[in-house]
Write a protein that holds these residues in place. Structure first.
Motif, PDB file in Angstrom:
ATOM      1  N   ALA A   1      -0.910  -2.832  -3.099  1.00 44.58           N
ATOM      2  CA  ALA A   1      -1.899  -2.960  -4.170  1.00 44.58           C
ATOM      3  C   ALA A   1      -2.332  -4.420  -4.225  1.00 44.58           C
ATOM      4  CB  ALA A   1      -1.317  -2.523  -5.509  1.00 44.58           C
ATOM      5  N   TRP A   2      -3.597  -4.659  -4.566  1.00 45.46           N
ATOM      6  CA  TRP A   2      -4.097  -6.026  -4.602  1.00 45.46           C
ATOM      7  C   TRP A   2      -5.070  -6.215  -5.753  1.00 45.46           C
ATOM      8  CZ3 TRP A   2      -5.063  -2.612  -0.615  1.00 45.46           C
ATOM      9  CH2 TRP A   2      -6.356  -2.110  -0.531  1.00 45.46           C
TER      10      TRP A   2
ATOM     11  N   ILE B   1     -11.537  -7.571  -8.485  1.00 47.20           N
ATOM     12  CA  ILE B   1     -11.522  -6.491  -7.503  1.00 47.20           C
ATOM     13  C   ILE B   1     -10.095  -5.957  -7.429  1.00 47.20           C
ATOM     14  CG2 ILE B   1     -11.857  -5.886  -5.080  1.00 47.20           C
ATOM     15  CD1 ILE B   1     -13.785  -8.271  -4.890  1.00 47.20           C
ATOM     16  N   VAL B   2      -9.921  -4.650  -7.569  1.00 45.74           N
ATOM     17  CA  VAL B   2      -8.589  -4.052  -7.511  1.00 45.74           C
ATOM     18  C   VAL B   2      -8.610  -2.911  -6.491  1.00 45.74           C
ATOM     19  CG1 VAL B   2      -7.894  -4.669  -9.849  1.00 45.74           C
ATOM     20  CG2 VAL B   2      -9.127  -2.539  -9.465  1.00 45.74           C
ATOM     21  N   GLY B   3      -7.483  -2.755  -5.780  1.00 42.31           N
ATOM     22  CA  GLY B   3      -7.421  -1.700  -4.782  1.00 42.31           C
ATOM     23  C   GLY B   3      -5.999  -1.377  -4.395  1.00 42.31           C
ATOM     24  N   GLY B   4      -5.863  -0.329  -3.587  1.00 39.59           N
ATOM     25  CA  GLY B   4      -4.557   0.089  -3.118  1.00 39.59           C
ATOM     26  C   GLY B   4      -4.673   0.813  -1.789  1.00 39.59           C
ATOM     27  N   ARG B   5      -3.531   0.935  -1.118  1.00 38.44           N
ATOM     28  CA  ARG B   5      -3.528   1.505   0.226  1.00 38.44           C
ATOM     29  C   ARG B   5      -2.174   2.125   0.528  1.00 38.44           C
ATOM     30  NH1 ARG B   5      -2.151  -1.359   5.271  1.00 38.44           N
ATOM     31  NH2 ARG B   5      -2.956  -0.170   7.048  1.00 38.44           N
ATOM     32  N   TRP B   6      -2.208   3.256   1.240  1.00 37.18           N
ATOM     33  CA  TRP B   6      -1.002   3.885   1.785  1.00 37.18           C
ATOM     34  C   TRP B   6      -1.128   3.961   3.297  1.00 37.18           C
ATOM     35  CZ3 TRP B   6      -0.901   8.191   4.913  1.00 37.18           C
ATOM     36  CH2 TRP B   6       0.372   8.707   5.210  1.00 37.18           C
ATOM     37  N   GLU B   7      -0.062   3.638   4.002  1.00 34.22           N
ATOM     38  CA  GLU B   7      -0.044   3.731   5.453  1.00 34.22           C
ATOM     39  C   GLU B   7       1.263   4.359   5.896  1.00 34.22           C
ATOM     40  OE1 GLU B   7      -0.044   0.868   9.443  1.00 34.22           O
ATOM     41  OE2 GLU B   7      -0.626   0.064   7.493  1.00 34.22           O
ATOM     42  N   GLY B   8       1.188   5.329   6.823  1.00 32.26           N
ATOM     43  CA  GLY B   8       2.396   5.976   7.313  1.00 32.26           C
ATOM     44  C   GLY B   8       2.111   6.783   8.559  1.00 32.26           C
ATOM     45  N   LEU B   9       3.110   7.546   9.002  1.00 30.64           N
ATOM     46  CA  LEU B   9       2.986   8.383  10.173  1.00 30.64           C
ATOM     47  C   LEU B   9       2.870   9.847   9.777  1.00 30.64           C
ATOM     48  CD1 LEU B   9       5.598   6.901  12.706  1.00 30.64           C
ATOM     49  CD2 LEU B   9       3.103   6.745  12.818  1.00 30.64           C
TER      50      LEU B   9
END
Length: 286
Positions: A75-76, A87-95
């Motif tokens: 999250a940033w 500015i606000v945001g988020g991210r998920w990363e995986g397999l």
């Protein structure tokens, strides 16, 4: 140059835990499967075919949580320097099986950060990325923008599909190809040079090491709509571990319409940055 501008490229304070990391300060917030085109490059200010293809970074806060060796949640928050907005945001990363996958979401108000894309739009953005290795590399990435209007939202979708392969030739000849598509709804703020709402572009990268100190590269870009192109050859020589010498040129033109006013080549009475040129650059890292 009549003036010299000195600024901090990177500088942050970081706290690390067993499964989390907090970083505050000027940092790169950039993730993408794309190489030449990056729809998910919310803060991407780099020029990929330059001798220094790095994003300048933004002043902000980023919190990362590492669920396991392959899954990360981030999250940033990035101040806009305009009326206290953030500015606000988020991210998920995986397999997912053997596929590297990612999801991202961000809200960006109008900002004064004119080095980042879409700084002058109020947009809600969401996107995805997928990448796999099957003898050849394959990836795809897309982003949907919803621009805020008083009478409703307007949409734009941008995506990239790419592939690469390293041939057993010399020390390895790496070939990378990407296709970029941008489509926007009528009413979405149109900043395109030619006013088009549908853009198709191709990007090519070739690179190969020669010995242990020299690498040659070639970038090529072609716009399927206005038929403009840009070709950029480059030779990198590592004089030491932190001193690099670059010989680079670029050649722009038009393959079809010859109106000399394309996205990759513009012939005007003033400097546009798309003219043909050649140069020598020395970069030293301290």
């Amino acid at each position: 140059a009549r003036e010299i501008d000195l600024d901090v490229f990177r500088g942050w304070f970081r706290l690390d835990g067993s499964k989390w990391r907090l970083r505050v300060g000027r940092q790169q917030i950039l993730f993408s499967t794309g190489t030449l085109f990056r729809p998910l490059g919310f803060f991407d200010s780099r020029i990929i075919s330059s001798v220094f293809p790095l994003a300048s970074g933004v002043d902000g806060l980023r919190l990362s949580w590492f669920k396991d060796d392959t899954t990360t949640v981030q999250a940033w928050a990035v101040p806009t320097k305009a009326e206290g907005l953030v500015i606000v945001g988020g991210r998920w990363e995986g397999l997912i099986g053997k596929i590297e996958a990612g999801l991202a979401i961000q809200y960006s108000p109008k900002t004064d950060l004119d080095t980042i894309p879409n700084f002058d739009l109020e947009v809600f953005q969401t996107g995805y990325q997928l990448k796999g290795e099957f003898g050849i590399g394959l990836w795809m990435e897309g982003r949907l923008d919803l621009e805020q209007h008083l009478d409703g939202d307007r949409a734009r979708f941008e995506s990239v599909w790419g592939t690469d392969y390293t041939f057993d030739f010399g020390n390895g000849l790496h070939v990378l190809l990407e296709y970029f598509l941008s489509v926007s709804e009528v009413g979405f703020s149109n900043k395109d040079l030619r006013g088009d709402r549908k853009i198709h572009q191709l990007g090519l990268q070739l690179d190969q090491p020669i010995g242990i100190a020299t690498v040659w590269r070639l970038f090529g870009f072609y716009d399927l709509g206005d038929t403009s192109f840009q070709i950029t050859p480059q030779i990198e020589y590592a004089a030491t571990d932190n001193t690099f010498l670059y010989l680079q040129g670029n050649w722009g033109g038009d393959a079809g319409t010859e109106d000399d006013f394309g996205r990759f080549f513009r012939k005007t009475s003033t400097f546009s940055g798309t003219e043909s040129s050649v140069g020598l650059t020395l970069i030293v890292f301290f």
